[in-house]
Structure formats: structure tokens, C-alpha cells
Design a protein around this motif. Structure first.
Motif, short mmCIF file in Angstrom:
data_model
loop_
_atom_site.label_atom_id
_atom_site.label_comp_id
_atom_site.label_asym_id
_atom_site.label_seq_id
_atom_site.Cartn_x
_atom_site.Cartn_y
_atom_site.Cartn_z
N LEU A 10 -0.64 40.50 2.13
CA LEU A 10 0.30 40.08 1.10
C LEU A 10 1.55 40.92 1.29
O LEU A 10 1.49 42.13 1.22
CB LEU A 10 -0.30 40.31 -0.27
N SER A 11 2.61 40.28 1.58
CA SER A 11 3.74 41.12 1.98
C SER A 11 4.89 41.07 0.99
O SER A 11 4.96 40.21 0.12
CB SER A 11 4.22 40.76 3.36
N TRP A 12 5.74 42.00 1.14
CA TRP A 12 6.91 42.10 0.28
C TRP A 12 8.06 42.53 1.18
O TRP A 12 7.87 43.22 2.16
CB TRP A 12 6.70 43.16 -0.81
N HIS A 182 -0.45 39.48 -7.46
CA HIS A 182 0.03 40.46 -6.49
C HIS A 182 1.54 40.30 -6.24
O HIS A 182 2.30 41.28 -6.32
CB HIS A 182 -0.76 40.27 -5.18
N HIS A 193 2.00 49.23 -1.75
CA HIS A 193 0.66 48.78 -2.10
C HIS A 193 -0.21 49.92 -2.61
O HIS A 193 0.03 51.08 -2.29
CB HIS A 193 0.01 48.12 -0.89
#
Ligand SMILES: [Zn+2]
Length: 364
Positions: A10-12, A182, A193
Motif C-alpha cells: 500500500l503506497s503513498w 489505510h 507505515h
């Protein structure tokens, strides 16, 4: 418990930026006597850092949060609360289900119920939303093949201006709920994270997750971390890490814009203009880039006006108004640009034309 090779990341991505303020220099004859000095003062004022780098680690809450594991924290500033949320209509096509939107809305409600002071209102205008959400069935829209969701965060000098969440489908409802929680966490300002897989903000989620979506909830640490970020005493830290920014077209445009801001700070207006124009061409939808370019046009207009180059000033002011009028959030800057252009028209004997711009400058 979770096999890493089968997990989805899960990226940002943080799109850091340095927004310039439009400073329409006064077009009074008195000021024309010392243009260099006025220009220098204004430039110095603008080049001050938007916010100071400070740690927001609170020793009392540290044990209950994962603040120390994060790259940084930012937040949606108080004047953008309640948080306006836009959800794109569910596309018709393979993999899209209406229940995904239900999961997403449940995720927002869960944040609202868990965090006093933070509330969300839905809007049907994407442009005015602080958080936009959409679903895609195109894996190529993720930055890595193994991602289940991605959030891009556009910053201005006040904090988060807009967070853009994209969630990959199809997945089970419980998985969508977890990805939604998330990504909303990132959208609200968690940059990084949790190291603990019991937290929603852990970096991955198993595609095998199969529980009642109602059981997918924020952990106490997730909630306390966000409470710490939004607490009155906390000062959001500067985001130092902009890892991954180059992977999206929007991120690349922002990098060019930031290069423009660095040139501006160094007093190299020609290079700044070139960079901002390039960034704006690459992403005309980014209001911060538009503000930077429009603001520079107006400042160059003012400098030319003081140097008695009215024709050049007029071109810059017009360009500035054109760029600043494209985004509703740049309205205050557009008003300043109109006021400056109105003064120029007045000074060059076009009183009738000047009137409408002066009125626009006053917000009429
Ligand atoms: Zn993430």
C-alpha cells in the motif's frame, strides 16, 4: 503469518511543493523611485520557509503511537475542516461493484467516529475536495505491480491541499475496507507505515484476507497516532522524504515546479519561469503549480511596471490572470492580479477597462 511475496503493498506518495504567494507590488509613482529595494524585500519575504522543521514526537504518547517510525507527518489545516470528500462515480465495467463505495464510506465514518474533531462532508465537486477517491481496475495505475492502493498528496504552505486516493479492484469487500482505511490514513497525513502488522497502517495487506468487513477496524495505535498528529500542540514536521515522487506524471510535474521554486529563491526568475511553465504544461490540473506560475507572472508584471515597461507588464499580468483564474482555490491570488492589472490600465489612461478589473480585485 502473512507471506510477503503474496502481499499487496500500500503506497503513498508525497508531492511536496513550495507555493509562492502572489505579491502584487504597489503601482504607486512613489514606489517607482526605488524598485530594486522594494523587489528585494518582497522576494526575501516570500523565500522564507513555509514551516519550520520541528519534531512532533510527544514523549507522553510515544508508547501508544508509531510516530517515530514515520518519515514525517503533515495534516489537513484547520481552515480546510470539515474535510470535503469527493468519490468518483463507480465506473461500469469488469471488476467494479457498488459495494466498494459502501466500504469506502464506512471507512470514512469509522475515522469520524474514532477521532473527535475530524469530520467529513461529501461533495460532488472534485476540485473543492480535500480528499478525492476513485477505483480502478487497471494495475498500471499503481506505482508497483503489487500495490493495492495509492495515495498522492499535494501540499501547499498550509499543509495538505489535496489527497488523491486510487484503489485497485476487484478484491473482497473486507480487503477494500482495509485498503480504504489505510489510504485514508495517508490522506490525513500519516507519511510512512507502522512496523506492527496489527495496525491498519502496516505496509501490506494479504489478498487472502477474508473476514466480515465490519471487523476491519483501526487499531488503538492508528487512532492515537492520528490524534497526536491533529492535536493542538503538535507541529506538523516537514516531509523530508519524497521517495516515489518521480513515479507518477503528477509527481514529475511537481518536481519540475519545485526546481522552479528553488530557482526563484535563488533570484533566477528566468529559470523559475521556464520551470514553472514546463510544470504547468505537464500538469495543468495542479492548483499549486498554477499558483506558482501565475504568481510569478504577476510579480514579473509588477517588476516591469516599476521599470516603466508597461507593455511587458501588461502581458505578464494577463498571463497571470489567465493561469490563476483556472482554479477556484487560487481566487484570492487572481483578485490580487486583477487589482494590479486594473492599476496598470488606470495608469495608461484606460479608465473604462480598468474599472472592471479593479472591481474584480475587490471581489465583485
Ligand atoms: Zn501505505
Amino acid at each position: 503469518m502473512l507471506r510477503p511475496d503474496r502481499n499487496f503493498w500500500l503506497s503513498w506518495v508525497f508531492l511536496a511543493s513550495m507555493a509562492l504567494n502572489v505579491t502584487a507590488l504597489a503601482a504607486n509613482p512613489e514606489d517607482q523611485a526605488k524598485p530594486d529595494q522594494v523587489g528585494k524585500e518582497e522576494r526575501q519575504k516570500q523565500s522564507e520557509p513555509a514551516s519550520k522543521t520541528e519534531s512532533n514526537t510527544d514523549s507522553k504518547t510515544e508508547s501508544k503511537t508509531y510516530l517515530s517510525s514515520l518519515s514525517g507527518t503533515v495534516r489537513i489545516p484547520a481552515h480546510r475542516l470539515p474535510i470535503k470528500v469527493y468519490i468518483s462515480p463507480m465506473p461500469s465495467g469488469a471488476g467494479f461493484k457498488d459495494s466498494y463505495q459502501v466500504m469506502l464510506k464506512e471507512a470514512f465514518s469509522h475515522f469520524q467516529d474514532s477521532l473527535s474533531g475530524l469530520s467529513f462532508v461529501y461533495t460532488d465537486k472534485a476540485q473543492e475536495a480535500a480528499i478525492t477517491c476513485r477505483f480502478t481496475n487497471n494495475e498500471k495505475e499503481m506505482h508497483f505491480a503489487q500495490e493495492g492502493g495509492v495515495t498522492e498528496i499535494v501540499m501547499d504552505s498550509d499543509g495538505i491541499m489535496q489527497s488523491k486516493i486510487t484503489i485497485l479492484v476487484p478484491r473482497r469487500d473486507c480487503y477494500i475496507k482495509k485498503v480504504a482505511l489505510h489510504e485514508i490514513g495517508h490522506a490525513l497525513g500519516i507519511a510512512g507505515h507502522s512496523p506492527d502488522q496489527n495496525d491498519v497502517m502496516y505496509f501490506s495487506v494479504s489478498p487472502d484476507l477474508d473476514v466480515d468487513p465490519k471487523e476491519v477496524k483501526l487499531s488503538a495505535r492508528d487512532i492515537d497516532t492520528l490524534k497526536a498528529i491533529y492535536s493542538q500542540s503538535a507541529k506538523p514536521s516537514q516531509i523530508v522524504k519524497v521517495e516515489g515522487m518521480e513515479r507518477s506524471a503528477a509527481g514529475r510535474a511537481m518536481i519540475i515546479s519545485n526546481e522552479g521554486s528553488a530557482a526563484y529563491k535563488a533570484g533566477n526568475f528566468d529559470l523559475a519561469l521556464k520551470k514553472y511553465q514546463e510544470a504547468y504544461q505537464a500538469d495543468p490540473t495542479n492548483a499549486v503549480i498554477a499558483r506558482n506560475l501565475g504568481g510569478l507572472y504577476v510579480n514579473l508584471g509588477s517588476i516591469n511596471l516599476m521599470a516603466r515597461n508597461a507593455a511587458m507588464a501588461e502581458t505578464f499580468f494577463k498571463n497571470g490572470i489567465d493561469v490563476l483564474s483556472k482554479h477556484p482555490e487560487n481566487k484570492p491570488f487572481c483578485r490580487q492580479a486583477c487589482a494590479a492589472y486594473g492599476s496598470l490600465l488606470m495608469m495608461t489612461g484606460r479608465a473604462a477597462e480598468a474599472k472592471s478589473y479593479i472591481e474584480k480585485g475587490q471581489g465583485k
